[in-house]
Design a protein around this motif. Structure first.
Motif, short mmCIF file in Angstrom:
data_model
loop_
_atom_site.label_atom_id
_atom_site.label_comp_id
_atom_site.label_asym_id
_atom_site.label_seq_id
_atom_site.Cartn_x
_atom_site.Cartn_y
_atom_site.Cartn_z
N GLU A 151 29.72 11.11 10.69
CA GLU A 151 30.26 12.46 10.61
C GLU A 151 31.71 12.50 11.07
OE1 GLU A 151 27.74 15.57 12.02
OE2 GLU A 151 28.92 16.78 10.65
N THR A 152 32.02 11.75 12.15
CA THR A 152 33.40 11.70 12.63
C THR A 152 34.32 11.15 11.55
OG1 THR A 152 32.47 11.19 14.79
CG2 THR A 152 34.82 10.92 14.56
N ASP A 153 33.88 10.09 10.89
CA ASP A 153 34.67 9.52 9.80
C ASP A 153 34.95 10.57 8.73
OD1 ASP A 153 35.13 7.06 10.76
OD2 ASP A 153 33.57 6.03 9.62
N LYS A 154 33.89 11.32 8.37
CA LYS A 154 34.03 12.33 7.32
C LYS A 154 35.01 13.42 7.72
CE LYS A 154 29.61 12.32 4.97
NZ LYS A 154 28.30 12.92 5.14
N ILE A 155 34.86 13.91 8.95
CA ILE A 155 35.74 15.00 9.40
C ILE A 155 37.18 14.51 9.46
CG2 ILE A 155 36.27 16.56 11.31
CD1 ILE A 155 33.27 16.57 11.97
N MET A 156 37.35 13.25 9.92
CA MET A 156 38.70 12.70 9.98
C MET A 156 39.31 12.63 8.59
SD MET A 156 38.52 9.81 12.92
CE MET A 156 39.76 8.71 12.35
N LEU B 228 43.54 15.63 18.00
CA LEU B 228 42.09 15.37 18.03
C LEU B 228 41.28 16.67 17.93
CD1 LEU B 228 41.64 12.58 20.72
CD2 LEU B 228 41.32 12.43 18.26
N ILE B 229 41.94 17.78 18.26
CA ILE B 229 41.21 19.06 18.27
C ILE B 229 40.52 19.34 16.93
CG2 ILE B 229 41.50 21.57 18.51
CD1 ILE B 229 43.57 20.95 20.69
N PRO B 230 41.24 19.19 15.82
CA PRO B 230 40.58 19.48 14.54
C PRO B 230 39.40 18.56 14.23
CG PRO B 230 42.96 19.33 14.26
CD PRO B 230 42.66 18.86 15.64
N ILE B 231 39.28 17.49 15.00
CA ILE B 231 38.14 16.59 14.77
C ILE B 231 37.03 16.90 15.76
CG2 ILE B 231 37.42 14.18 14.89
CD1 ILE B 231 40.44 13.66 13.99
N LEU B 232 37.42 17.11 17.02
CA LEU B 232 36.40 17.30 18.05
C LEU B 232 35.66 18.62 17.91
CD1 LEU B 232 38.10 15.76 21.19
CD2 LEU B 232 36.28 14.83 19.74
N ILE B 233 36.36 19.69 17.57
CA ILE B 233 35.67 20.99 17.50
C ILE B 233 34.58 20.97 16.41
CG2 ILE B 233 35.95 23.44 16.97
CD1 ILE B 233 38.43 23.42 18.66
N PRO B 234 34.91 20.56 15.17
CA PRO B 234 33.82 20.51 14.18
C PRO B 234 32.68 19.60 14.61
CG PRO B 234 35.94 20.27 13.10
CD PRO B 234 36.21 20.21 14.57
N LEU B 235 33.03 18.51 15.30
CA LEU B 235 32.01 17.56 15.73
C LEU B 235 31.06 18.21 16.75
CD1 LEU B 235 31.38 14.64 15.07
CD2 LEU B 235 32.65 13.97 17.09
N PHE C 261 36.11 17.99 0.40
CA PHE C 261 34.89 17.18 0.53
C PHE C 261 33.61 17.99 0.35
CE2 PHE C 261 37.86 14.31 2.41
CZ PHE C 261 37.34 13.07 2.15
N GLN C 262 32.51 17.27 0.24
CA GLN C 262 31.19 17.89 0.21
C GLN C 262 30.93 18.61 1.55
OE1 GLN C 262 27.86 15.22 -0.08
NE2 GLN C 262 27.65 15.72 -2.21
N TYR C 263 30.25 19.71 1.52
CA TYR C 263 29.99 20.51 2.72
C TYR C 263 31.26 20.71 3.55
CZ TYR C 263 25.20 19.53 1.44
OH TYR C 263 24.05 19.43 0.75
N PRO C 264 32.32 21.24 2.92
CA PRO C 264 33.61 21.31 3.62
C PRO C 264 33.58 22.28 4.80
CG PRO C 264 33.73 22.57 1.60
CD PRO C 264 32.39 21.86 1.60
N GLU C 265 32.56 23.15 4.86
CA GLU C 265 32.54 24.11 5.97
C GLU C 265 32.45 23.40 7.32
OE1 GLU C 265 30.54 23.86 3.48
OE2 GLU C 265 28.44 24.24 3.92
N TYR C 266 31.99 22.15 7.33
CA TYR C 266 31.87 21.44 8.61
C TYR C 266 33.21 20.97 9.14
CZ TYR C 266 26.94 21.56 7.57
OH TYR C 266 25.67 22.00 7.27
N GLN C 267 34.31 21.23 8.39
CA GLN C 267 35.60 20.82 8.92
C GLN C 267 36.36 22.00 9.53
OE1 GLN C 267 36.67 19.55 5.06
NE2 GLN C 267 38.35 20.98 4.83
N LEU C 268 35.77 23.20 9.51
CA LEU C 268 36.45 24.37 10.08
C LEU C 268 36.55 24.20 11.59
CD1 LEU C 268 34.63 27.19 8.09
CD2 LEU C 268 36.81 26.10 7.56
N PHE C 269 37.68 24.58 12.16
CA PHE C 269 37.82 24.41 13.61
C PHE C 269 38.64 25.48 14.29
CE2 PHE C 269 42.22 23.01 14.19
CZ PHE C 269 42.58 22.77 12.88
#
Lengths: 287, 265, 290
Positions: free
Chosen positions: B173-178, B200-207, C92-100
């Motif tokens: 999931e981290t890879d995908k968000i990155m 890192l914030i845009p990665i950590l918050i969704p994670l 990407f697929q399921y892009p809502e998971y990238q919202l922050f």
């Protein structure tokens, strides 16, 4: 001993209202009555937010009715003492395959429920073997769960509830995150289980999946809108489209032709049925 | 990048080491670590190292894997090595300004480095040859007597199982968000420390958000599968002590004894 | 003639080269996509779809061959790579998971801000993107986390649209949505394509959707391109598509069966509307003949 119930699942005048903050007072299920006899393959169709997932969660006592009753083989889901009996009788599978697998190895995960129920080790082994056979995952028993595809994970999840020895499985949009191949395999697995006597309640918004059931219940806004055979439900093209659902292209074509004043049958769900209907319409091939 | 980490990885196999009871493996690993700290002679380390290599050969795990697992600790080894080399007092062999290298320092640095390497490689062998479930299972049963004193042995083991289960999922999931944030122009690989931390914030918050959602759904699924804590729970796989375990205990006893005796050589 | 907006030359990608887990994902892909096309990308899971799209905006570096955007090799100068990330917007697929971010507005502005645009330009981009996905003014100040699934999805897509990419790539933007949510998003993408005239690549499992929206279809199989052509060209080769485990629209199957039985029907029927016209035409001809 409760007396033998006629229906496996029964919802009587079921009302559900959120008491949770944020959605307080929102009525999700409105006076819903539904009986499911043992051995049936039921599909519950509806768009997101129509209350179908909330209904599913009532069927094994995860949620309890605000008003009305839900009976599982005659046991009231409000009966605290029997809650594990109910959960064992009604297995539940969810949408995201990743979030319902507990263990890192396939067979360990399938063993989770019987272990919780305190089944003897050699009996667990038997159940796990059986459940993996049923879902076609026996050859992957020692695989790491994270290496499986989404469809395979979902079949492991099904095996995981089968190992409880349930009389019914309820699946809440089990194919929503799968590719077409994975979806077909899940449906084939469900049909096979149903043939062997398992009651299946499939909650979905895919009309092609609902078309394979014995009975289709269409929900809208917390109520049951239709409850009939797939063919009869999908003939009501306009009503389904009005609540944001799909109909098979074949059913829609015949519906459109009827609207043009052409006399053609209403219930042609499969490609073959539709071809026959159109052939009847067009008459002999001119040579 | 993240996928290179091999610590905690399990390699399926059917070697004697794989067949051992996880409880015995856990205890013997502890014994090995103790032996590493008890010994301080060259021959003792040689014995400990040779024994480890023997075990790896027995488990049919390639040397390449050991080297890869050691990669992340190389800085640590160098750091402790250098520290010891310069700051242990004794007979100097080379001096420059405030630095002076001593024989004792060199010796101590070598000892510490070997110790760390053996420590990492030895404990890694445990996870390489034991499935995470068996490992937590073994741990749970070793700690079971403590649960009479209200020690949460089952809960601890369950938490470990779930953690191990979700590590690959979260890594993916981290890879995908990155990848997704990079596609929106996030610059993760450059800039000063503050900029990097901020990126890192845009990665950590969704994670985090997704981890909470996963936890929620998992709890629900576990409830649906009649999970009610450790009480009354049975296990499909029963742990049984076998001949191989007895053999292993004897071997380890010999190594520990050897390590201690070689100190007096 | 101008250069194709996307071109690949001998493009290949190998995962974990040299390791026992080595896997060839793509091999010798030569592709030319003209500006302004709406390309439906189909293929089984594992056919290299996601590898291909991640190479098109430089997230993955090809292990062989080249990717050219507007005739420029994107890996020619690593410093320039980000420029291509903005040119090729990837959702990407399921892009809502990238919202922050704490608000919808801020989240959509993440991309344009990274581009280094002026405040005014960022604001215009955000509002334009929000309009395309049908998010009203009142939504912009809300936290993205309080929205429904479908709304989140649209915020995430807006985040990519706001970069105003020349090429927009969407990986299954409707996965997991119900028919209503799906139709809404596909309709918005179609309107975006019509208004902007940009190139759109839509990865989808639904042959019905591809037939309805795309002008061209790219079929991937195994490690490369099986077919690339117009919707008619591709769906007329139903046997090849079926052989790799993909389907063709249900209605197309019906019309192929009718043709096999000897009826003089068109074999390029993919939508119910086309099918209805075709049947009515045939009935009229028969009526006239009698």
């Amino acid at each position: 001993m409760e007396k033998m119930a006629e229906n496996l699942l029964e919802c009587r005048d079921l009302v559900f209202r959120y008491s949770r903050e944020g959605r307080q007072g929102e009525t999700v299920l409105k006076d819903l009555t539904l009986s499911v006899p043992g051995g049936q393959f039921l599909a519950v169709l509806g768009h997101n937010g129509c209350g179908k997932s909330t209904l599913a969660k009532h069927l094994n006592g995860i949620l309890l009715p605000t008003e009305g009753t839900v009976l599982v083989e005659g046991i009231d889901t409000r009966d605290d003492e029997r809650i594990f009996d109910i959960r064992q009788k009604v297995g539940m599978v969810f949408q995201n395959p990743d979030n319902q697998i507990v263990a890192t190895i396939v067979e360990e995960d399938v063993a989770f429920a019987p272990e919780n129920l305190g089944v003897a080790p050699e009996k667990i082994r038997q159940r796990v073997n059986w459940a993996l056979e049923q879902t076609g995952m026996a050859s992957r028993r020692e695989s790491a769960t994270y290496q499986l595809s989404g469809g395979q994970k979902q079949r492991v999840a099904i095996a995981g509830v089968l190992a409880m020895g349930p009389d019914c499985i309820v699946l809440d949009e089990p194919t929503a995150m799968l590719d077409p191949h994975g979806r077909r395999r899940i449906l084939a697995t469900l049909r096979e289980l149903n043939r062997a006597g398992m009651t299946v309640a499939l909650i979905t918004h895919y009309m092609d999946e609902a078309a394979q059931a014995d009975r289709v219940v269409v929900m809208n806004d917390g109520e049951i809108l239709m409850d009939d055979s797939p063919a009869a439900v999908f003939a009501r093209v306009e009503e389904l489209q009005a609540i944001g659902l799909d109909v098979p292209q074949t059913a829609e074509l015949l519906y459109q032709l009827r609207r043009e004043g052409i006399d053609c049958p209403e219930d042609a769900l499969s490609v073959t049925d539709c071809v026959e209907a159109l052939c009847g319409l067009l008459g002999e091939v001119e040579r | 990048m993240i996928k290179d980490i091999t610590i905690g990885q399990y390699f399926t196999g059917h070697s004697p080491l794989h067949r051992m009871d996880p409880r015995v493996k856990l205890l013997l690993t502890i014994a090995y670590v103790v032996a590493l700290f008890l010994t301080n002679s060259f021959w003792g380390y040689l014995l400990a190292g040779a024994f480890l290599l023997f075990c790896y050969a027995l488990a049919k795990i390639k040397i390449k894997v050991i080297l890869r697992s050691l990669k992340p600790v190389i800085p640590l080894v160098i750091f402790t090595g250098v520290l010891n080399m310069f700051f242990v007092t004794g007979e100097p062999i080379w001096e420059f300004w405030v630095f002076h290298i001593t024989w004792e320092g060199l010796r101590f640095a070598a000892v510490m480095s070997v110790r760390i390497v053996c420590l990492i490689a030895g404990t890694s062998l445990l996870t390489y040859t034991t499935s995470p479930i068996a490992l937590t299972d073994g741990l749970e049963r070793l700690l079971a007597p403590l649960s009479k004193l209200h020690f949460p042995a089952h809960e601890l083991a369950m938490m470990m199982t779930i953690t191990l289960r979700f590590i690959p999922t979260l890594v993916e999931e981290t890879d995908k968000i990155m990848a997704a944030q990079k596609s929106r122009g996030a610059d993760i690989d450059s800039g000063g420390l503050m900029k990097r931390v901020k990126s890192l914030i845009p990665i950590l918050i969704p994670l985090f958000v997704s981890s909470f959602r996963r936890a929620d759904e998992l709890a629900l699924a576990m409830e649906c599968r009649c999970y009610q804590g450790g009480e009354g729970r049975t296990r499909m796989k029963q742990l049984r002590l076998r001949l191989v375990d007895g053999g292993a205990v004897l071997c380890m006893a010999a190594v520990v004894a050897g390590c201690i005796l070689l100190n007096y050589l | 003639m101008s250069a194709p907006v996307i071109e690949t030359r001998g493009l290949g990608y190998v995962y974990n080269p040299g390791l026992p887990t080595e896997k060839v994902a793509l091999q010798d892909v030569n592709l030319q996509i003209e500006r302004g096309e709406f390309v439906g990308v189909i293929g089984q899971t594992g056919s290299g779809k996601s590898t291909l799209i991640q190479q098109l905006n430089g997230l993955l570096r090809p292990t062989s061959g080249q990717v050219l955007i507007d005739g420029e090799d994107i890996w020619q100068d690593k410093e320039q790579l980000r420029k291509f990330r903005f040119k090729v917007g990837l959702c990407f697929q399921y892009p809502e998971y990238q919202l922050f971010e704490e608000s919808v507005y801020k989240d959509i502005s993440f991309g344009p801000k990274n581009m280094g645009l002026s405040q005014g330009e960022v604001d215009a981009r955000v509002r334009d993107a929000a309009r395309f996905v049908g998010l009203g003014e009142e939504m912009l100040d809300k936290s993205p986390f309080e929205l429904s699934g479908g709304q989140k999805r649209r915020v995430a897509i807006a985040g990519v649209l706001a970069m105003d990419p020349e090429v927009l790539i969407l990986d299954e933007p409707t996965a997991g949505l119900d028919p209503r949510g799906r139709d809404m998003i596909l309709g918005q993408i179609k309107a975006y394509h019509a208004e902007k005239g940009n190139t759109v690549l839509l990865v989808s499992h639904s042959m019905e959707d591809v037939a309805k929206f795309a002008t061209k279809v790219l079929v991937l199989n195994d490690t490369g391109v099986l077919l690339y052509g117009t919707v008619d060209e591709v769906f007329s080769r139903a046997e090849e598509i079926r052989a790799i485990g993909l389907g063709i629209p249900q209605i197309t199957q019906v019309f192929r069966a009718l043709r096999q039985r000897g009826y003089p029907v068109s074999d390029t029927v993919y939508t119910v509307a086309q099918a209805k016209e075709e049947i009515l035409r045939l009935l009229a001809e028969r009526g006239a003949a009698r």
